[in-house]
Write a protein that holds these residues in place. Sequence first.
Motif, PDB file in Angstrom:
ATOM      1  N   SER A  19       0.851  -1.194   0.000  1.00  0.00           N
ATOM      2  CA  SER A  19       0.000   0.000   0.000  1.00  0.00           C
ATOM      3  C   SER A  19       0.886   1.243   0.000  1.00  0.00           C
ATOM      4  CB  SER A  19      -0.913  -0.012   1.218  1.00  0.00           C
ATOM      5  OG  SER A  19      -0.149   0.090   2.393  1.00  0.00           O
ATOM      6  N   ARG A  20       0.351   2.269  -0.603  1.00  0.00           N
ATOM      7  CA  ARG A  20       1.075   3.533  -0.658  1.00  0.00           C
ATOM      8  C   ARG A  20       0.304   4.565   0.137  1.00  0.00           C
ATOM      9  NH1 ARG A  20       1.229   4.952  -6.750  1.00  0.00           N
ATOM     10  NH2 ARG A  20      -0.950   4.765  -6.272  1.00  0.00           N
ATOM     11  N   ARG A  21       1.023   5.369   0.810  1.00  0.00           N
ATOM     12  CA  ARG A  21       0.408   6.435   1.599  1.00  0.00           C
ATOM     13  C   ARG A  21       0.361   7.691   0.745  1.00  0.00           C
ATOM     14  NH1 ARG A  21      -2.747   7.602   5.977  1.00  0.00           N
ATOM     15  NH2 ARG A  21      -2.153   9.601   6.843  1.00  0.00           N
ATOM     16  N   ALA A  75       0.709  11.312   0.295  1.00  0.00           N
ATOM     17  CA  ALA A  75       1.393  12.365   1.046  1.00  0.00           C
ATOM     18  C   ALA A  75       0.878  13.741   0.637  1.00  0.00           C
ATOM     19  CB  ALA A  75       2.893  12.284   0.817  1.00  0.00           C
ATOM     20  N   LEU A  78      -5.097  12.357   5.395  1.00  0.00           N
ATOM     21  CA  LEU A  78      -3.888  12.678   6.149  1.00  0.00           C
ATOM     22  C   LEU A  78      -4.153  12.787   7.654  1.00  0.00           C
ATOM     23  CD1 LEU A  78      -2.213  15.275   3.772  1.00  0.00           C
ATOM     24  CD2 LEU A  78      -1.649  12.856   4.072  1.00  0.00           C
ATOM     25  N   PRO A 106      -3.932   7.958  10.862  1.00  0.00           N
ATOM     26  CA  PRO A 106      -2.574   7.411  10.816  1.00  0.00           C
ATOM     27  C   PRO A 106      -2.428   6.429   9.658  1.00  0.00           C
ATOM     28  CG  PRO A 106      -3.817   6.407  12.594  1.00  0.00           C
ATOM     29  CD  PRO A 106      -4.674   7.486  12.028  1.00  0.00           C
ATOM     30  N   GLU A 107      -1.180   6.266   9.226  1.00  0.00           N
ATOM     31  CA  GLU A 107      -0.914   5.366   8.104  1.00  0.00           C
ATOM     32  C   GLU A 107      -1.174   3.916   8.504  1.00  0.00           C
ATOM     33  OE1 GLU A 107       2.679   4.273   4.990  1.00  0.00           O
ATOM     34  OE2 GLU A 107       2.917   5.924   6.403  1.00  0.00           O
ATOM     35  N   ASN A 108      -0.792   3.549   9.694  1.00  0.00           N
ATOM     36  CA  ASN A 108      -0.989   2.187  10.192  1.00  0.00           C
ATOM     37  C   ASN A 108      -1.969   2.227  11.357  1.00  0.00           C
ATOM     38  OD1 ASN A 108       0.959   1.039   8.443  1.00  0.00           O
ATOM     39  ND2 ASN A 108       2.568   1.871   9.755  1.00  0.00           N
ATOM     40  N   TYR A 146      -5.612  -1.757  -0.424  1.00  0.00           N
ATOM     41  CA  TYR A 146      -5.450  -0.497  -1.120  1.00  0.00           C
ATOM     42  C   TYR A 146      -6.088  -0.684  -2.492  1.00  0.00           C
ATOM     43  CZ  TYR A 146      -3.301   3.827  -2.677  1.00  0.00           C
ATOM     44  OH  TYR A 146      -3.099   5.095  -3.131  1.00  0.00           O
TER      45      TYR A 146
END
Length: 172
Positions: A3-5, A7, A43, A46-48, A81
Amino acid sequence: MASRRIAQSRVNWSALAERVPPNQKANFAAFKTKSDTYLRSVLANPENPPQINWSHYKQLIPVAGMVDTFQKQYEALKIPYPTENVTPQVEAQLKETQSDIETFKKNSQARIAEFQKSIEHLKSLLPYEQMTMEDFRDAHPELALDPINRPTFWPHDAEEQRDIKDRPQGDH
């Protein structure tokens, strides 16, 4: 699949804003606002997922195996994702549009060349202020009066130029 976050937005909003017609500026602003709102909400999270202290809960909850079951379910939870499958369609549409643009450019260059020839022809003529009727007839035979081959009738406008046989008898 990794998965990509997200930004930041990958859209060049200023370049896109230059191409928006004036009557669509309000729609564009609303779309940008929605996009920015979505990006901020992504954003803000949290990412995780947060880490849980499972040993602490094992000590507090007396039911055997309940925390272990929750731990397995929590760790097995994978939110996929979304797959990106639109780029090939966009690239195909871009290639098609590019070919249409190139065709339009070639056709436009051909039209420009024809118009340049017309301009050069007009520049080679005498100025209309200096032309006599004969000069005008020589320069524009399709527009000049020709009383022998194409007689016209007063007031010599398009509405009055009907064939003689179409005129009523008492109109001579």
